[in-house]
Design a protein around this motif. Structure first.
Motif, PDB file in Angstrom:
ATOM      1  N   ALA A  51      93.172   5.659  44.606  1.00  0.00           N
ATOM      2  CA  ALA A  51      93.811   5.360  44.792  1.00  0.00           C
ATOM      3  C   ALA A  51      94.017   3.820  44.954  1.00  0.00           C
ATOM      4  O   ALA A  51      94.881   3.439  44.970  1.00  0.00           O
ATOM      5  CB  ALA A  51      94.944   6.023  46.131  1.00  0.00           C
ATOM      6  N   PHE A  52      93.091   3.463  45.566  1.00  0.00           N
ATOM      7  CA  PHE A  52      92.592   1.731  45.805  1.00  0.00           C
ATOM      8  C   PHE A  52      92.930   1.668  44.389  1.00  0.00           C
ATOM      9  O   PHE A  52      91.121   2.094  44.014  1.00  0.00           O
ATOM     10  CB  PHE A  52      91.312   1.729  47.196  1.00  0.00           C
ATOM     11  CG  PHE A  52      92.320   1.209  48.003  1.00  0.00           C
ATOM     12  CD1 PHE A  52      93.597   0.786  48.514  1.00  0.00           C
ATOM     13  CD2 PHE A  52      91.776   2.080  49.478  1.00  0.00           C
ATOM     14  CE1 PHE A  52      93.563   0.031  49.468  1.00  0.00           C
ATOM     15  CE2 PHE A  52      91.998   1.451  50.295  1.00  0.00           C
ATOM     16  CZ  PHE A  52      93.113   0.978  50.216  1.00  0.00           C
ATOM     17  N   HIS A  53      92.901   0.227  43.976  1.00  0.00           N
ATOM     18  CA  HIS A  53      92.083  -0.583  42.606  1.00  0.00           C
ATOM     19  C   HIS A  53      91.302  -1.482  43.109  1.00  0.00           C
ATOM     20  O   HIS A  53      91.724  -2.261  44.347  1.00  0.00           O
ATOM     21  CB  HIS A  53      93.146  -1.015  41.740  1.00  0.00           C
ATOM     22  CG  HIS A  53      93.732   0.104  41.214  1.00  0.00           C
ATOM     23  ND1 HIS A  53      92.774   0.700  39.895  1.00  0.00           N
ATOM     24  CD2 HIS A  53      94.797   1.293  41.508  1.00  0.00           C
ATOM     25  CE1 HIS A  53      94.560   1.886  39.559  1.00  0.00           C
ATOM     26  NE2 HIS A  53      95.060   2.037  40.045  1.00  0.00           N
ATOM     27  N   MET A  54      90.535  -2.021  42.918  1.00  0.00           N
ATOM     28  CA  MET A  54      90.201  -3.243  42.977  1.00  0.00           C
ATOM     29  C   MET A  54      90.313  -4.122  42.731  1.00  0.00           C
ATOM     30  O   MET A  54      90.336  -4.420  41.024  1.00  0.00           O
ATOM     31  CB  MET A  54      87.962  -2.889  43.072  1.00  0.00           C
ATOM     32  CG  MET A  54      87.120  -4.495  43.389  1.00  0.00           C
ATOM     33  SD  MET A  54      87.272  -5.248  45.385  1.00  0.00           S
ATOM     34  CE  MET A  54      87.052  -3.543  46.383  1.00  0.00           C
ATOM     35  N   VAL A  55      90.633  -5.541  43.170  1.00  0.00           N
ATOM     36  CA  VAL A  55      91.516  -6.447  42.237  1.00  0.00           C
ATOM     37  C   VAL A  55      91.166  -7.507  42.880  1.00  0.00           C
ATOM     38  O   VAL A  55      90.568  -7.808  44.164  1.00  0.00           O
ATOM     39  CB  VAL A  55      92.709  -6.870  43.051  1.00  0.00           C
ATOM     40  CG1 VAL A  55      93.604  -5.540  42.529  1.00  0.00           C
ATOM     41  CG2 VAL A  55      92.816  -7.262  44.425  1.00  0.00           C
ATOM     42  N   GLU A  56      90.365  -8.769  42.079  1.00  0.00           N
ATOM     43  CA  GLU A  56      90.528 -10.289  42.249  1.00  0.00           C
ATOM     44  C   GLU A  56      91.642 -11.443  41.634  1.00  0.00           C
ATOM     45  O   GLU A  56      92.192 -11.096  40.814  1.00  0.00           O
ATOM     46  CB  GLU A  56      89.213 -10.612  41.082  1.00  0.00           C
ATOM     47  CG  GLU A  56      88.492 -11.165  41.649  1.00  0.00           C
ATOM     48  CD  GLU A  56      86.983 -12.153  40.352  1.00  0.00           C
ATOM     49  OE1 GLU A  56      86.390 -11.235  40.466  1.00  0.00           O
ATOM     50  OE2 GLU A  56      86.912 -12.693  40.101  1.00  0.00           O
ATOM     51  N   ILE A  57      91.266 -12.187  42.910  1.00  0.00           N
ATOM     52  CA  ILE A  57      92.396 -12.968  42.050  1.00  0.00           C
ATOM     53  C   ILE A  57      92.010 -13.993  41.457  1.00  0.00           C
ATOM     54  O   ILE A  57      90.736 -14.860  41.626  1.00  0.00           O
ATOM     55  CB  ILE A  57      92.793 -13.449  43.953  1.00  0.00           C
ATOM     56  CG1 ILE A  57      93.665 -12.375  44.491  1.00  0.00           C
ATOM     57  CG2 ILE A  57      93.995 -15.449  43.614  1.00  0.00           C
ATOM     58  CD1 ILE A  57      93.251 -13.046  45.979  1.00  0.00           C
ATOM     59  N   VAL A  58      92.586 -14.956  40.156  1.00  0.00           N
ATOM     60  CA  VAL A  58      92.160 -15.132  39.596  1.00  0.00           C
ATOM     61  C   VAL A  58      93.328 -16.292  39.312  1.00  0.00           C
ATOM     62  O   VAL A  58      94.369 -15.361  38.606  1.00  0.00           O
ATOM     63  CB  VAL A  58      91.684 -14.659  37.728  1.00  0.00           C
ATOM     64  CG1 VAL A  58      91.143 -15.210  37.219  1.00  0.00           C
ATOM     65  CG2 VAL A  58      90.582 -13.863  38.397  1.00  0.00           C
ATOM     66  N   LYS A  59      92.981 -17.745  39.063  1.00  0.00           N
ATOM     67  CA  LYS A  59      94.088 -18.441  38.911  1.00  0.00           C
ATOM     68  C   LYS A  59      95.507 -18.044  39.767  1.00  0.00           C
ATOM     69  O   LYS A  59      96.470 -17.410  39.013  1.00  0.00           O
ATOM     70  CB  LYS A  59      94.253 -18.540  37.244  1.00  0.00           C
ATOM     71  CG  LYS A  59      93.181 -19.349  36.768  1.00  0.00           C
ATOM     72  CD  LYS A  59      93.304 -19.295  35.671  1.00  0.00           C
ATOM     73  CE  LYS A  59      92.156 -20.415  34.859  1.00  0.00           C
ATOM     74  NZ  LYS A  59      91.480 -19.168  33.989  1.00  0.00           N
TER      75      LYS A  59
END
Lengths: 317, 385, 290
Positions: free
Chosen positions: B370-378
């Motif tokens: 259920a979880f996605h790993m996300v990264e903050i980009v710009k």
């Protein structure tokens, strides 16, 4: 009427009558639940008023004493398997000792400095309860078993109501006796002018310490009961807000008025329940009521009310 | 004022509908849903969207004729995040408002306090809080929709493991959410071969945490920093990390999965990774992802109605309401025991938080997928996996 | 060394914020011996007004002026409608009124604005200043600088202007001041307006560091009160020193002792100081009338 409110037995009888009759209007357990909360607060406030109203000392830390009692019962019964009354008593003794040790140095302080010191003590206790999670369960709190007294389990809100009502009568009776005793008279002298009282040979600081300890012990014992009744406690009950709430109840009801504290505690416990339908406006209305009461009835609800009644009665005769 | 008008309009619509409907279904008993939420207090930015979501969907469903011809009556109380208040309101909902089901408990503390009331009373209760204690051990009447803090920790550790980073510094908020997350992190770290080499906390309202971060910076061998908290704290941690020139990757928990976090942290948020539900990255989900239509629709609904970015917390309330209503429909009545059984049988429900399949031993029904790993980009989310 | 310096910088950042909050308490106390527990809300209103106006495109200096005006209005209204009618009441009564006011203002803020956090861009960018291996954000210097400027301004106002001297006179002896023809009501009103304006300025410079939301005033009020009492009530310099001590104690506590107990360490220090100096660090000894 005014006589009746003042007379010790008359007031107690009236209080008993009101508490006996009120349940006729309680249609379900929720009403009992709120009523028990009100009676608990009333007990603490009667104790606290001895300190604030009669002793002339403010405390912004009594929520912490309440919480210490609650955690003493919670930890004592669930972790150490103590009988509930032993845990309650143990908590009360510990809080009494703590209050006694703290009282001398902090009661030398005056006004806002005293407020700050009591606030600081409360905050330190709050932080300890929050941090020592292996004992207290941390910020998310811990569960407490129901109160069992010799095989009888206080399980319903109705049971709790009658227990709390009886205890409130006892607390009020004790407080009235204390106030009318030489101790109480000495204290009132002290509140007016400490130096004046000392000149005529009354050691007021001794009595102030006594009131500080008594009020802390009452708060602790009610805290123990609260823990058993709610079945779940968190360190929030030791917080600054809780302490402020208690002082507000005392001042709103009327300083140096035992029955005023009962009235103040009951009204301020009910108010959030009444205002629950106002959504985002709840806080504004609550704040406005607090300000309005203190502006228009600066002596507090009950004393102002009695003055009014006296005026009317005087006008007629 | 706008609220008042909305209420007025809703009441008017309800009145009109009632007069129309009274012809056939002679005033069927409404389905009563109760909620106690932290609409004010430190968790108010969780409780507020939850409340708005419940009100919006109940309002909408009522306009469409309610559930099985019955209106839905929603009662929301604000517990301010205080557990004792929550317990009293739970009692009020059950005893005075006669609700059929309770949704709520924004925080773990308020949920735990309410469990003491709902369990003996026998009322189905769907919590919106993260703490794993709520459903472990399983309690007969208690369910929850958000992912647990343990899952968030596991997702983060799995990602660290994949990157070959094993020495982690933990910094957490000294309050319910952060503390519980901290404890779960310590518990599961070993399973992923992670070693916690530094462990610091901060208070929820601290204006500066460089002291704690300096300590972490000076701890030898730290390969990554993991922050557990919500509200302004994680944004301050993020800014202070950049100020100190700390170069190790920073991980946040699912507690900050809202654009507010990026807005508050500014540039410093670039490169931060966190586990987040599909709702946050609705537009980046693969077209084949079963969650895509659900989260896209919910996001659009919420954002048109309230002109503000949707948050996962709003999603928790949406999922809670949907699970409750579909259980009531399957049960064919609002009988509490039947509804409870049906909630437990919830299977394959596609929600904003993931795909929910509950069982008698699992009252949450979500797994790590259920979880996605996300990264903050710009300044925006980018899905990593 | 760099470590210690960094802790001191951290303490300076928090401490300057607490000091600004404490200053507001000191001003009102000076003029009226009232402790205004809604002081934190003045700071919040200043921050929220500026942040929302700036987000709507208003230039920050203009937004800041508007915020000061709004907060001053709130301060004046509070004094006029809540404090003045009760000014002869007990200390505790007035405390409860100001606590009521703080609840009211928080309630109003969540209706007027929202429950989200608001930020403001730092005034001088976000490039940290490096000193001997430690770093400090320029905005922290803004906070310290504004606190210093305020002290200087207040010193000038209370010691060099007629009205300021009148305000001080009122605080020492209200009746005598009245007999000398000093309008006590006016003094009270001005002190609230002044502390509200200063609170707003505090909110404006603090928001880029700590953000703001409708409940931000609770923490600021609590720390500000601690700072003011520690320094000695009614002493502006004392409030600033008190605030810095609290902030630095917290940072050193977090760095060298335990971050869980850092707040408790600050309170312990305050208690110890009060045990030995019952009127705070720089407070005048109170005169009790019999």
């Amino acid at each position: 009427m005014a006589k009746l409110m003042n007379a010790r037995s008359g007031g107690l009888a009236l209080l008993a009558l009101v508490m006996a009759v009120s349940p006729l209007g309680f249609t379900n357990a929720y009403y009992y639940d709120v009523a028990v909360g009100a009676l608990f607060n009333a007990m603490i406030c009667v104790g606290l008023n001895l300190l604030i109203g009669y002793g002339g000392q403010i405390s912004l830390g009594h929520g912490a004493f309440f919480a210490l009692g609650a955690y003493a019962s919670a930890i004592g019964t669930s972790r150490w398997g103590l009988p509930p009354l032993a845990a309650l008593g143990g908590g009360a003794v510990l809080v009494g000792l703590l209050a006694f040790v703290l009282a001398r140095p902090i009661l030398r302080l005056k006004g806002h400095y005293l407020a700050m010191a009591t606030l600081g003590i409360g905050m330190i206790i709050y932080i300890v309860l929050k941090t020592e999670a292996q004992w207290t369960g941390g910020p998310d709190g811990m569960g407490v078993d129901p109160l069992a007294l010799g095989g009888f389990v206080l399980a319903t809100d109705r049971h709790w109501y009658w227990l709390a009502a009886m205890l409130l009568l006892v607390v009020v009776w004790l407080a009235l006796n204390l106030v009318e005793s030489p101790v109480g008279r000495a204290l009132r002298a002290g509140h007016g002018a400490q130096i004046g009282a000392e000149v005529v040979g009354v050691d007021t600081s001794h009595y102030k310490v006594l009131m500080f300890v008594v009020s802390a012990v009452v708060a602790s014992m009610v805290g123990s009961l609260f823990a058993h009744k709610n079945g779940f406690i968190t360190p929030d009950i030791a917080g600054f807000h809780r302490s402020i709430e208690l002082v507000t109840m005392v001042v709103l009801g009327g300083m140096a008025s035992i029955y005023g504290s009962v009235l103040g505690a009951v009204l301020l416990t009910l108010l959030p329940q009444v205002l629950a339908g106002f959504d985002d406006y709840e806080a504004m209305i609550f704040g406005a009521i607090m300000m309005g009461t203190m502006i228009f009835l600066p002596k507090g609800l009950l004393p102002s009310l009695i003055t009014q009644i006296r005026k009317r009665a005087g006008g007629r005769s | 004022m706008r609220d008042l008008m909305r209420w007025g309009a809703a009441a008017f619509a309800a009145l009109g509908f009632a007069s129309l409907a009274s012809g056939n279904a002679l005033a069927a008993e409404p389905v009563r849903i109760g909620a106690f939420l932290a609409v004010t207090g430190p968790a108010s930015f969780l409780g507020e969207p939850e409340k708005k979501t419940l009100e919006m969907y109940v309002d909408r469903l009522n306009k469409q004729g309610g559930v099985q011809g019955r209106k839905i009556e929603l009662t929301v109380y604000d517990d301010g995040g205080a557990p004792d208040k929550a317990a009293t309101f739970a009692k009020r909902l059950i005893q005075s408002d006669n609700v059929d089901i309770i949704i709520g408990g924004t925080t773990t503390g308020t949920s735990m306090a309410a469990i003491k009331i709902v369990e003996p009373a026998g009322v189905p209760f769907i919590s919106l809080a993260g703490g794993i204690d709520i459903i472990e051990p399983v309690k007969k009447w208690v369910f929850k929709t958000p992912h647990t803090d343990r899952m968030a920790a596991e997702k983060v550790f799995a990602d660290l493991h994949k990157r070959g980073l094993t020495k982690v510094a933990l910094i957490s908020e000294n309050a319910g959410f952060g503390k519980s997350g901290h404890d779960q992190s310590l518990k599961v770290a070993g399973n992923y071969g992670i070693e916690i080499v530094a462990d610091e906390v901060y208070s929820p309202k601290d204006p500066d945490v460089t002291a704690q971060l300096t300590k972490i910076k000076n701890t030898p061998g730290v390969q990554a920093i993991f922050n557990f908290g919500f509200g302004q704290g994680p944004a301050i941690v993020t800014k202070n990390t950049k100020q100190l020139g700390i170069t190790q990757p920073l991980y946040q928990s699912h507690g900050v999965a809202s654009k507010d976090y990026i807005r508050l942290s500014g540039d410093a948020a670039d490169g931060v990774r966190l586990p987040a539900a599909g709702l946050v990255i609705a537009d980046q989900l693969a077209a084949t992802d079963p969650q895509k239509p659900v989260v896209s629709a919910f996001k659009a609904d919420y954002e048109t109605a309230f002109k503000s970015e949707v948050s996962t917390f709003a999603g928790h309330a949406y999922d809670g309401l949907q699970i409750a209503l579909s259980a009531i429909m399957r049960a064919g009545s609002s009988d509490k025991a039947k509804v409870r059984d049906e909630i437990e049988k919830t299977s394959g429900y596609v929600g904003t938080g993931g795909i929910v399949s509950m069982s008698p031993t699992d009252h949450m029904g979500l797994n790590l997928s259920a979880f996605h790993m996300v990264e903050i980009v710009k300044g925006d989310w980018k899905m990593v996996d | 060394m760099a470590e210690l310096l960094q802790y001191l910088f951290a303490g300076l950042t928090s401490g300057a914020i607490y000091a600004l909050a404490g200053l507001g308490f000191a001003i009102i106390y000076n003029a009226s011996h009232v402790i205004n527990f809604a002081q934190g809300e003045f700071i919040m209103i200043g921050g929220m007004t500026t942040a929302t106006l700036a987000a709507a495109g208003v230039p920050v200096p203009l937004a800041a002026l508007a915020a000061m005006a709004v907060t001053m209005l709130v301060g004046v209204a509070l004094e006029k409608f809540a404090i003045e009618p009760a000014r002869d009441s007990d200390v505790v009564t007035i405390i409860i009124i100001t606590i009521g006011a703080s609840i009211f203002l928080r309630g109003a803020a969540q209706v007027v604005w929202d429950k989200e956090f608001h930020a403001l861009a730092p005034f001088s960018g976000e490039t940290p200043i490096r000193v001997l291996g430690a770093t400090l954000m320029p905005q922290s210097l803004w906070v310290v600088g504004v606190a210093m400027a305020m002290i200087a301004g207040l010193w000038w106002f209370f010691n060099r202007t007629l009205f300021g001297k009148a305000m001080l006179a009122t605080s020492f002896n209200r009746l005598a001041a009245q007999l000398m023809g000093i309008g006590v009501k006016k003094v009270l009103l001005v002190s609230f307006a002044l502390s509200a304006a200063l609170g707003a300025v505090g909110g404006i410079v603090v928001t880029p560091i700590a953000f703001t939301n409708y409940e931000a005033g609770i923490m600021l009020g609590l720390k500000g009160f601690s700072a003011a009492v520690l320094g000695g009530l009614g002493n502006g310099m004392g409030a600033v020193v008190g605030g810095l001590i609290v902030g630095i104690a917290e940072a050193l506590g977090a760095g060298y002792v335990s971050s869980a107990y850092k707040d408790a360490i600050a309170f312990v220090i305050i208690l110890v100081v009060l045990f030995f100096m019952p009127n705070g660090l720089f407070g005048k000894k109170g005169v009790d009338r019999v």
